[in-house]
Each structure stands twice: as structure tokens, then as C-alpha cells.
Design a protein around this motif. Sequence first.
Motif, PDB file in Angstrom:
ATOM      1  N   ASP A 128       6.461   6.458   8.416  1.00 47.47           N
ATOM      2  CA  ASP A 128       6.757   7.261   9.606  1.00 47.47           C
ATOM      3  C   ASP A 128       8.132   7.918   9.538  1.00 47.47           C
ATOM      4  O   ASP A 128       8.863   7.961  10.525  1.00 47.47           O
ATOM      5  CB  ASP A 128       6.640   6.397  10.871  1.00 47.47           C
ATOM      6  CG  ASP A 128       5.268   5.791  11.030  1.00 47.47           C
ATOM      7  OD1 ASP A 128       4.278   6.496  10.741  1.00 47.47           O
ATOM      8  OD2 ASP A 128       5.176   4.611  11.436  1.00 47.47           O
ATOM      9  N   ARG A 129       8.501   8.388   8.348  1.00 46.49           N
ATOM     10  CA  ARG A 129       9.747   9.118   8.116  1.00 46.49           C
ATOM     11  C   ARG A 129      10.990   8.269   8.370  1.00 46.49           C
ATOM     12  O   ARG A 129      12.074   8.794   8.620  1.00 46.49           O
ATOM     13  CB  ARG A 129       9.803  10.409   8.950  1.00 46.49           C
ATOM     14  CG  ARG A 129       8.804  11.459   8.500  1.00 46.49           C
ATOM     15  CD  ARG A 129       8.986  12.776   9.259  1.00 46.49           C
ATOM     16  NE  ARG A 129      10.287  13.385   9.040  1.00 46.49           N
ATOM     17  CZ  ARG A 129      10.623  14.129   7.980  1.00 46.49           C
ATOM     18  NH1 ARG A 129       9.733  14.343   7.036  1.00 46.49           N
ATOM     19  NH2 ARG A 129      11.827  14.663   7.870  1.00 46.49           N
ATOM     20  N   ALA A 131       8.182  15.909   1.141  1.00 46.86           N
ATOM     21  CA  ALA A 131       9.024  16.283   0.004  1.00 46.86           C
ATOM     22  C   ALA A 131      10.503  16.269   0.354  1.00 46.86           C
ATOM     23  O   ALA A 131      11.349  15.899  -0.476  1.00 46.86           O
ATOM     24  CB  ALA A 131       8.604  17.664  -0.512  1.00 46.86           C
ATOM     25  N   ASP A 132      10.842  16.670   1.578  1.00 42.60           N
ATOM     26  CA  ASP A 132      12.260  16.693   1.946  1.00 42.60           C
ATOM     27  C   ASP A 132      12.858  15.298   1.964  1.00 42.60           C
ATOM     28  O   ASP A 132      14.036  15.116   1.636  1.00 42.60           O
ATOM     29  CB  ASP A 132      12.451  17.381   3.302  1.00 42.60           C
ATOM     30  CG  ASP A 132      11.776  16.621   4.433  1.00 42.60           C
ATOM     31  OD1 ASP A 132      10.687  16.039   4.204  1.00 42.60           O
ATOM     32  OD2 ASP A 132      12.320  16.596   5.553  1.00 42.60           O
ATOM     33  N   LEU A 133      12.049  14.298   2.305  1.00 42.10           N
ATOM     34  CA  LEU A 133      12.553  12.924   2.295  1.00 42.10           C
ATOM     35  C   LEU A 133      12.631  12.383   0.874  1.00 42.10           C
ATOM     36  O   LEU A 133      13.575  11.661   0.526  1.00 42.10           O
ATOM     37  CB  LEU A 133      11.670  12.025   3.156  1.00 42.10           C
ATOM     38  CG  LEU A 133      11.672  12.309   4.660  1.00 42.10           C
ATOM     39  CD1 LEU A 133      10.886  11.233   5.397  1.00 42.10           C
ATOM     40  CD2 LEU A 133      13.099  12.377   5.199  1.00 42.10           C
ATOM     41  N   LEU A 134      11.646  12.705   0.039  1.00 45.72           N
ATOM     42  CA  LEU A 134      11.688  12.239  -1.347  1.00 45.72           C
ATOM     43  C   LEU A 134      12.938  12.751  -2.050  1.00 45.72           C
ATOM     44  O   LEU A 134      13.523  12.060  -2.890  1.00 45.72           O
ATOM     45  CB  LEU A 134      10.437  12.701  -2.090  1.00 45.72           C
ATOM     46  CG  LEU A 134       9.135  11.986  -1.734  1.00 45.72           C
ATOM     47  CD1 LEU A 134       7.967  12.608  -2.480  1.00 45.72           C
ATOM     48  CD2 LEU A 134       9.231  10.491  -2.035  1.00 45.72           C
ATOM     49  N   ALA A 135      13.362  13.964  -1.691  1.00 42.34           N
ATOM     50  CA  ALA A 135      14.563  14.529  -2.305  1.00 42.34           C
ATOM     51  C   ALA A 135      15.823  13.757  -1.930  1.00 42.34           C
ATOM     52  O   ALA A 135      16.832  13.817  -2.642  1.00 42.34           O
ATOM     53  CB  ALA A 135      14.716  15.998  -1.900  1.00 42.34           C
ATOM     54  N   ARG A 186       0.851  -1.185   0.000  1.00 44.91           N
ATOM     55  CA  ARG A 186       0.000   0.000   0.000  1.00 44.91           C
ATOM     56  C   ARG A 186       0.889   1.238   0.000  1.00 44.91           C
ATOM     57  O   ARG A 186       1.927   1.254   0.664  1.00 44.91           O
ATOM     58  CB  ARG A 186      -0.912   0.022   1.226  1.00 44.91           C
ATOM     59  CG  ARG A 186      -1.940  -1.117   1.240  1.00 44.91           C
ATOM     60  CD  ARG A 186      -2.841  -1.051   2.437  1.00 44.91           C
ATOM     61  NE  ARG A 186      -3.801  -2.147   2.447  1.00 44.91           N
ATOM     62  CZ  ARG A 186      -4.723  -2.330   3.388  1.00 44.91           C
ATOM     63  NH1 ARG A 186      -4.796  -1.480   4.404  1.00 44.91           N
ATOM     64  NH2 ARG A 186      -5.557  -3.347   3.316  1.00 44.91           N
ATOM     65  N   PRO A 187       0.502   2.266  -0.720  1.00 46.38           N
ATOM     66  CA  PRO A 187       1.309   3.489  -0.728  1.00 46.38           C
ATOM     67  C   PRO A 187       1.238   4.206   0.605  1.00 46.38           C
ATOM     68  O   PRO A 187       0.268   4.047   1.358  1.00 46.38           O
ATOM     69  CB  PRO A 187       0.652   4.325  -1.841  1.00 46.38           C
ATOM     70  CG  PRO A 187      -0.762   3.826  -1.901  1.00 46.38           C
ATOM     71  CD  PRO A 187      -0.695   2.365  -1.572  1.00 46.38           C
ATOM     72  N   VAL A 188       2.289   4.964   0.913  1.00 45.68           N
ATOM     73  CA  VAL A 188       2.340   5.728   2.155  1.00 45.68           C
ATOM     74  C   VAL A 188       2.700   7.171   1.828  1.00 45.68           C
ATOM     75  O   VAL A 188       3.259   7.469   0.772  1.00 45.68           O
ATOM     76  CB  VAL A 188       3.376   5.146   3.151  1.00 45.68           C
ATOM     77  CG1 VAL A 188       3.027   3.721   3.519  1.00 45.68           C
ATOM     78  CG2 VAL A 188       4.787   5.208   2.554  1.00 45.68           C
ATOM     79  N   HIS A 189       2.383   8.068   2.727  1.00 44.95           N
ATOM     80  CA  HIS A 189       2.736   9.467   2.548  1.00 44.95           C
ATOM     81  C   HIS A 189       4.226   9.654   2.829  1.00 44.95           C
ATOM     82  O   HIS A 189       4.780   9.046   3.742  1.00 44.95           O
ATOM     83  CB  HIS A 189       1.920  10.339   3.505  1.00 44.95           C
ATOM     84  CG  HIS A 189       2.374  11.759   3.531  1.00 44.95           C
ATOM     85  ND1 HIS A 189       2.058  12.660   2.538  1.00 44.95           N
ATOM     86  CD2 HIS A 189       3.152  12.444   4.433  1.00 44.95           C
ATOM     87  CE1 HIS A 189       2.595  13.830   2.816  1.00 44.95           C
ATOM     88  NE2 HIS A 189       3.271  13.732   3.962  1.00 44.95           N
ATOM     89  N   ALA A 190       4.872  10.479   2.029  1.00 46.67           N
ATOM     90  CA  ALA A 190       6.282  10.810   2.247  1.00 46.67           C
ATOM     91  C   ALA A 190       6.471  12.301   2.009  1.00 46.67           C
ATOM     92  O   ALA A 190       6.058  12.832   0.970  1.00 46.67           O
ATOM     93  CB  ALA A 190       7.188  10.001   1.324  1.00 46.67           C
TER      94      ALA A 190
END
Length: 443
Positions: free
Chosen positions: A372-373, A349-353, A343-347
Motif C-alpha cells: 500500500d505504498r 515504478a516511482d517507489l522502486l526507484a 507473497r509478492p506485492v505490486h510496487a
Amino acid sequence: MSEVGESAARALLRRLAVEQAESRVPSLSAAVVRDGRMVWYGGRGQVDGGAPTPETQYRLGSITKSMVAVVVMRLRDEGALSLLDPVGKHLQGTPFGEATIAQLLSHTAGLTAEPPTAWWERTPGVPAEELIGLLGPETSRHRQGRMFHYSNLGYAMLGEIVARHRGTDWLQALQSEVLAPLGMDDTTPRPRAPHATGYAVHPWADVLLREPEHDAQAMAPAGQLWSTPADLARWAAFVGGDTGEVLHPDTLAEMREPAIVEDGDAWSGGYGLGLQLLRAGGRRLAGHTGSMPGFLATVWADPAERLGVLFMANTTSGVRGTLLTDLLAIMAEHEPRLPEEWRPVHADADLLALTGLWHWGPTPYTLRVLPDRGLSLTPVRGTGRASRFVPQEDGTWLGLDGYYTGETLRVAADHLDLNTFIFTREPYDPQAPVPGGVGEWSA
């Protein structure tokens, strides 16, 4: 009872029946636990003229040790003791006072296997003070921490440490803090009806000899308890991770970590903090074996699959050690566990970078975002130092496993600092602070 499919149930029962018949066991019970619940039970042989049931009591033997260890870990979590404390800080008058609590839990304190009394499993026990008074220099047989040497005596000492901290005996502490909260009301120090009678089976004839049973007193924490397949199923669920309010899951995971390898280079068996460990069929199992005169029992849990197995028998010897791993193999063949749905999770923008390719010197790593970051850092080629990291309040990340367990990951504008190791987007980035100023790549 069965909550597994018909083919699995038949295969499980046949394996149990073969064991009872070929190993000549007066009665034999076994169970499978899945997702915290007993989903299959089988009983063969006779107890008082009928088949054993999930409520029939058998002796647990050394499975008792794991339960005592949980109380010790509760004391640790409360701050009443440290695993690095010397035994002498909590139990004066022993000749091995410099051994640590952790070494007693993991059988690495170097103590003799048995107490300096008559054969403790077959004779009435003595009080703790009397037992301690009998200990001398010969109690230590190996250098502390050098090797695994199973010690029933060590767990007698742990039981006494529990008693002194709780101001009661080890059993009352265990019942109130572990057994009652887990609903293990049929786990008792002496047998209650219905229970199996312990027997030795003659090696050359199909006849039985009744084995003795008594109160081991000071040695009781090493193997006193009786229990049922139903209660032991709850214990299998506990060892597999269903801890309830008894123990923090992180503490239980710590107990399951290998503290010592039991069988040398093979490393199929080891010991954690109160729990035996077994690698079999690609699984990492935790639990304990148990034996007392007239009884054998074993429980294993696979936390990764939330699966547990157990058996209980009223025979002094004979049940093959492959019984439970065979039951696990049957479950894997007939009812393999399905993977969890992706299942997709929220991430943020600073972590995606931060995701993607990083390099430790010339070695490429992939950084991924976890729920959870959290972060994971894994070698692209699959070999090397992989670890997961959890965020901290100060903006750093803490290593959760692998080589970097407990180490700090810091994120800078153009690099990662992992406990002084620098990861950069390009191999050996000359702008990185360390090593910095490296030359050009050349043929």
C-alpha cells in the motif's frame, strides 16, 4: 475442550493441575486463545461438587479497570474528552482537578491507592457523590506524572466520568458499548449460577473461610465484575487485536503502548492506558491481573502471535504469577506459530526507484517498499533509528513507529527530507542542501 495437539493439551493440563494442587486452590480454570478463539480449556478442583467449566463465573477484580478504560477511550475517539484534559473539566469538586485523564488511566496521577472509606473490598460501598465529598488534600500522594502508583480510587473517578458523559451509570455504558457487542453476556456485576464461591485458604491447614461479596458502588469500576473463562477468552482476543466494532485497532494499540514503567530498571512490567504490560520470554504482553476477596484472575494477550492466556481462581492468594507465562512457553514448545507466507506485492515504478541505499551523514540506511505504498527506512548495521512510513494525500509520508513516529518524510529529486534530516545516495553528498559544501574525504 481442546483444539491443540495431544502433547500440548497434556502439558497444559499438567501445569494447571500442579498449580491447583501445590498452591491449594479450591478451583482453578485456565484457557488458551489463538486467532480469536478459545482452543484449550482446563479446570481443576471443585465448584458445587463438580469440576469448573468455561461457563463457571469467577470475580474479575481489577480486570474490570481495562473494560472501563475502553469506554473512556471511546469517549476520546468521539471527541467528548481529551486524554490531556484535566479531571476538573469533567468531574468538579475533587482536590486533584489538575491531573489528566491519561494520568488516571495509567496510574500516574499521584493519587492514593485506596479510598478514604472502610476497607472497600470487604465492606459495602458508598455512592459517588459521598465518596467525592470525603476526598481531601491527602488524596494526592505524589507529584502528578512523576511515577507509577496504582490507584483504585483513580478508576472510581473514571467510572464517574463515564457516567456523567453517558447520562447513565458506568455499568450500563460498559454493558451496552463493550460487553454486549463482544458477546460477553456472562460478565455481570453480581454472581449468577453457576459461580464459584470465594474462599481464603488457611495458611497452615487445608481449611477454607468464605470471603464477603457486595456492591462496591462508587468503587465498583475498580473491580466489581464477575465473568467466565469463555467470556474472558473473548476479552483476551479483544486485547490481542480482535476489536470488532467496539474500538478502532489504532486506539487499542495506543492503549497497549507503555505509558510508565512499573518496576524501574528491570522494565519487565509497565502500564499503558488501562492495560498492564509484561515482557516475558521475548514476548510483549498486554492484559491485566485481578484480585478481590476470595478470587484471583489474570489475562494476557500477545498481539504479535494472536495468542492469549487466562486463569480464574476462587482463592484470595496463592496462584503463582508464572502460571500463564508457563502456559505460553508450553504453546511455544509444542505448537509454535508458523510465519506468514511471503507473497509478492505490486510496487509502483516511482517507489522502486527510491529503494536501496541512502545515507544520513556517514550512516547507511536501506529503504524498502511496503504494501500500500508504505516505506521502511532501516539502518544497514541494524542499530539506530528505524521507522515505517505510510503515504499521505499530499504526497508525503507519515512516520508510523520508532523515533520518527508522527514525523513527515518528503521525497525530493536527489534526497530525502525527514523532518529536516537530509538523506542522500552518497555519504555527505556535497550537493545536498544540508549540510552542503562539505570537503573531500581523505585518509
